[in-house]
Design a protein around this motif. Structure first.
Motif, PDB file in Angstrom:
ATOM      1  N   TRP A 170       0.840  -1.199   0.000  1.00 57.06           N
ATOM      2  CA  TRP A 170       0.000   0.000   0.000  1.00 57.06           C
ATOM      3  C   TRP A 170       0.877   1.251   0.000  1.00 57.06           C
ATOM      4  CZ3 TRP A 170      -4.737  -0.451   3.815  1.00 57.06           C
ATOM      5  CH2 TRP A 170      -5.441  -1.637   3.554  1.00 57.06           C
ATOM      6  N   LEU A 171       1.858   1.265   0.899  1.00 52.30           N
ATOM      7  CA  LEU A 171       2.736   2.435   1.005  1.00 52.30           C
ATOM      8  C   LEU A 171       3.566   2.626  -0.255  1.00 52.30           C
ATOM      9  CD1 LEU A 171       3.955   2.041   4.716  1.00 52.30           C
ATOM     10  CD2 LEU A 171       2.232   3.635   3.818  1.00 52.30           C
ATOM     11  N   THR A 172       4.036   1.519  -0.837  1.00 53.90           N
ATOM     12  CA  THR A 172       4.819   1.613  -2.068  1.00 53.90           C
ATOM     13  C   THR A 172       3.974   2.189  -3.195  1.00 53.90           C
ATOM     14  OG1 THR A 172       6.184  -0.279  -1.433  1.00 53.90           O
ATOM     15  CG2 THR A 172       6.159   0.314  -3.761  1.00 53.90           C
ATOM     16  N   GLY A 173       2.748   1.701  -3.343  1.00 53.08           N
ATOM     17  CA  GLY A 173       1.869   2.207  -4.392  1.00 53.08           C
ATOM     18  C   GLY A 173       1.583   3.689  -4.227  1.00 53.08           C
ATOM     19  N   MET A 174       1.276   4.118  -3.003  1.00 53.92           N
ATOM     20  CA  MET A 174       0.996   5.534  -2.776  1.00 53.92           C
ATOM     21  C   MET A 174       2.250   6.387  -2.981  1.00 53.92           C
ATOM     22  SD  MET A 174      -1.822   5.648   0.314  1.00 53.92           S
ATOM     23  CE  MET A 174      -0.947   4.584   1.469  1.00 53.92           C
ATOM     24  N   PHE A 213      10.420   5.960 -11.221  1.00 51.13           N
ATOM     25  CA  PHE A 213       9.077   5.406 -11.106  1.00 51.13           C
ATOM     26  C   PHE A 213       8.949   4.104 -11.883  1.00 51.13           C
ATOM     27  CE2 PHE A 213       5.005   4.907 -13.311  1.00 51.13           C
ATOM     28  CZ  PHE A 213       4.143   4.762 -12.233  1.00 51.13           C
ATOM     29  N   SER A 214       9.415   4.114 -13.114  1.00 54.08           N
ATOM     30  CA  SER A 214       9.247   2.946 -13.974  1.00 54.08           C
ATOM     31  C   SER A 214       9.994   1.736 -13.427  1.00 54.08           C
ATOM     32  CB  SER A 214       9.738   3.269 -15.388  1.00 54.08           C
ATOM     33  OG  SER A 214       9.538   2.176 -16.252  1.00 54.08           O
ATOM     34  N   ALA A 215      11.232   1.950 -12.956  1.00 49.58           N
ATOM     35  CA  ALA A 215      12.021   0.833 -12.442  1.00 49.58           C
ATOM     36  C   ALA A 215      11.387   0.240 -11.180  1.00 49.58           C
ATOM     37  CB  ALA A 215      13.447   1.297 -12.158  1.00 49.58           C
ATOM     38  N   VAL A 216      10.989   1.102 -10.248  1.00 47.13           N
ATOM     39  CA  VAL A 216      10.397   0.613  -9.000  1.00 47.13           C
ATOM     40  C   VAL A 216       9.042  -0.034  -9.262  1.00 47.13           C
ATOM     41  CG1 VAL A 216       9.529   1.292  -6.720  1.00 47.13           C
ATOM     42  CG2 VAL A 216      11.628   2.307  -7.613  1.00 47.13           C
ATOM     43  N   ASN A 217       8.236   0.598 -10.126  1.00 39.56           N
ATOM     44  CA  ASN A 217       6.912   0.047 -10.418  1.00 39.56           C
ATOM     45  C   ASN A 217       7.014  -1.307 -11.111  1.00 39.56           C
ATOM     46  OD1 ASN A 217       3.968   0.291 -10.578  1.00 39.56           O
ATOM     47  ND2 ASN A 217       4.284   0.523 -12.775  1.00 39.56           N
ATOM     48  N   GLN A 218       7.942  -1.425 -12.064  1.00 42.46           N
ATOM     49  CA  GLN A 218       8.111  -2.698 -12.769  1.00 42.46           C
ATOM     50  C   GLN A 218       8.531  -3.796 -11.790  1.00 42.46           C
ATOM     51  OE1 GLN A 218       7.905  -2.345 -16.295  1.00 42.46           O
ATOM     52  NE2 GLN A 218       8.182  -4.481 -16.890  1.00 42.46           N
ATOM     53  N   ALA A 219       9.432  -3.461 -10.870  1.00 41.96           N
ATOM     54  CA  ALA A 219       9.867  -4.453  -9.885  1.00 41.96           C
ATOM     55  C   ALA A 219       8.731  -4.818  -8.932  1.00 41.96           C
ATOM     56  CB  ALA A 219      11.058  -3.909  -9.098  1.00 41.96           C
ATOM     57  N   ALA A 220       7.928  -3.827  -8.544  1.00 43.04           N
ATOM     58  CA  ALA A 220       6.819  -4.092  -7.631  1.00 43.04           C
ATOM     59  C   ALA A 220       5.744  -4.946  -8.286  1.00 43.04           C
ATOM     60  CB  ALA A 220       6.212  -2.777  -7.149  1.00 43.04           C
ATOM     61  N   MET A 221       5.532  -4.761  -9.582  1.00 40.98           N
ATOM     62  CA  MET A 221       4.505  -5.529 -10.281  1.00 40.98           C
ATOM     63  C   MET A 221       4.821  -7.018 -10.307  1.00 40.98           C
ATOM     64  SD  MET A 221       2.092  -3.443 -11.330  1.00 40.98           S
ATOM     65  CE  MET A 221       1.270  -4.176 -12.729  1.00 40.98           C
TER      66      MET A 221
END
Length: 323
Positions: free
Chosen positions: A71-75, A174-182
């Motif tokens: 949740w915190l990562t997404g926000m 953003f893209s690197a962290v989001n891709q890893a989180a996905m």
């Protein structure tokens, strides 16, 4: 059709939709109606956050699949990739013109292709040489024209460059962290993830409002919050919030599940193309020859990159089945 190829094509389609929606970020400085860009950005992201709050209850089951840390990562990603990135875009347009920031965003595929292939190594480096070179040539063509014809002073152009660099750095982060989180995200939680991003950006906008007010950056309190111009501002803020922060973000998250990072990075170049066309439309002029050449090269480089990525799956689908 080969299932892998079908998945990649779906990912490309969603990525194109996302970049088209994200290009609406670039028109923010042209719809202010006398209000400040700070007014617009804060209103826009508060609206995006409100949309996220209203939509999230429909995805309660998805939300339960996420851990509190997610949740915190997404926000947090919403703060960086939505509020921060869009603010840099607006600053780049204001101080550098409609094509400078778009040209810098066009450089993102070059950097992201290298970053994505370094982490995932899905292609030989030689396969990326042609599309990356074409994209670089397009970027050079646009920037040479801007530097030769810019009427702005060195300070204003410097601010435009600073905001442009900021936008590139924020997007890459953003893209690197989001891709890893996905990768660790539940397959059915994409919509809830998008809502958390919009809510994070909205909460940040609320937190920044008193600071902007205290720094006399807001004009809504003095010009009025219910005037026809204010309502015009709200309408544009709601439209761009829906397109960029909701539809665009959702489409990109779907695309991220279907595409390797090296390909998704190449497709970001389309945002540069769409943004340039929108900026020129709001300026009421046609692109120069150098600008046209740069935009065409960016498009060619993107299309070529897609063909490079899809070629192995096409060859695999054409192979006869072995017993």
């Amino acid at each position: 059709m080969n299932p892998l190829r079908s998945t990649l094509l779906q990912g490309v389609a969603f990525a194109v939709l996302a970049t088209l929606c994200w290009a609406s970020n670039f028109i923010s400085p042209y719809v202010l109606q006398g209000y400040s860009i700070q007014d617009f950005m804060l209103v826009r992201f508060m609206m995006a956050g409100l949309i996220g709050v209203c939509v999230l209850p429909f995805y309660r089951a998805q939300l339960r699949a996420l851990r509190p840390r997610q949740w915190l990562t997404g926000m947090g990603l919403g703060v960086v990739g939505y509020l921060g990135y869009s603010s840099c875009i607006a600053g780049g347009v204001i101080y550098g013109g409609p094509l400078l920031i778009a040209a810098f965003i066009g450089a993102v595929p070059v950097l992201q292709a290298l970053l994505g292939n370094a982490t995932q190594r899905s292609l030989r480096w030689g396969q990326l040489a042609v599309p990356v070179t074409v994209l670089c040539l397009g970027l050079v063509a646009i920037n040479l024209n801007l530097l030769n014809e810019s009427a702005s002073g060195p300070t204003q152009l410097g601010l435009g460059l600073a905001f442009s660099f900021g936008a590139v750095l924020l997007w890459l982060s953003f893209s690197a962290v989001n891709q890893a989180a996905m990768v660790h995200l539940h397959t059915q939680a994409t919509a809830a993830w998008t809502c958390l991003m919009t809510i994070g950006a909205g909460l940040a906008a609320v937190a920044l409002t008193p600071l902007a007010w205290g720094a006399n950056l807001l004009r809504l309190p003095s010009l009025g919050v219910t005037t026809p111009d204010a309502l015009h501002l709200y309408g544009w803020a709601a439209l761009i919030a829906l397109l960029s922060s909701v539809i665009g973000a959702g489409a990109w998250n779907v695309a991220s599940r279907r595409l390797p990072m090296v390909l998704s990075g190449q497709l970001i170049a389309l945002e540069s193309l769409f943004a340039s066309l929108l900026g020129l439309a709001f300026h009421g002029r046609l692109p120069s020859m150098a600008e046209t050449l740069g935009l065409v090269l960016i498009l060619i480089g993107t299309v070529y990159a897609v063909r490079v990525i899809l070629a192995p799956t096409r060859l695999a689908s054409e192979q006869p089945a072995t017993p």
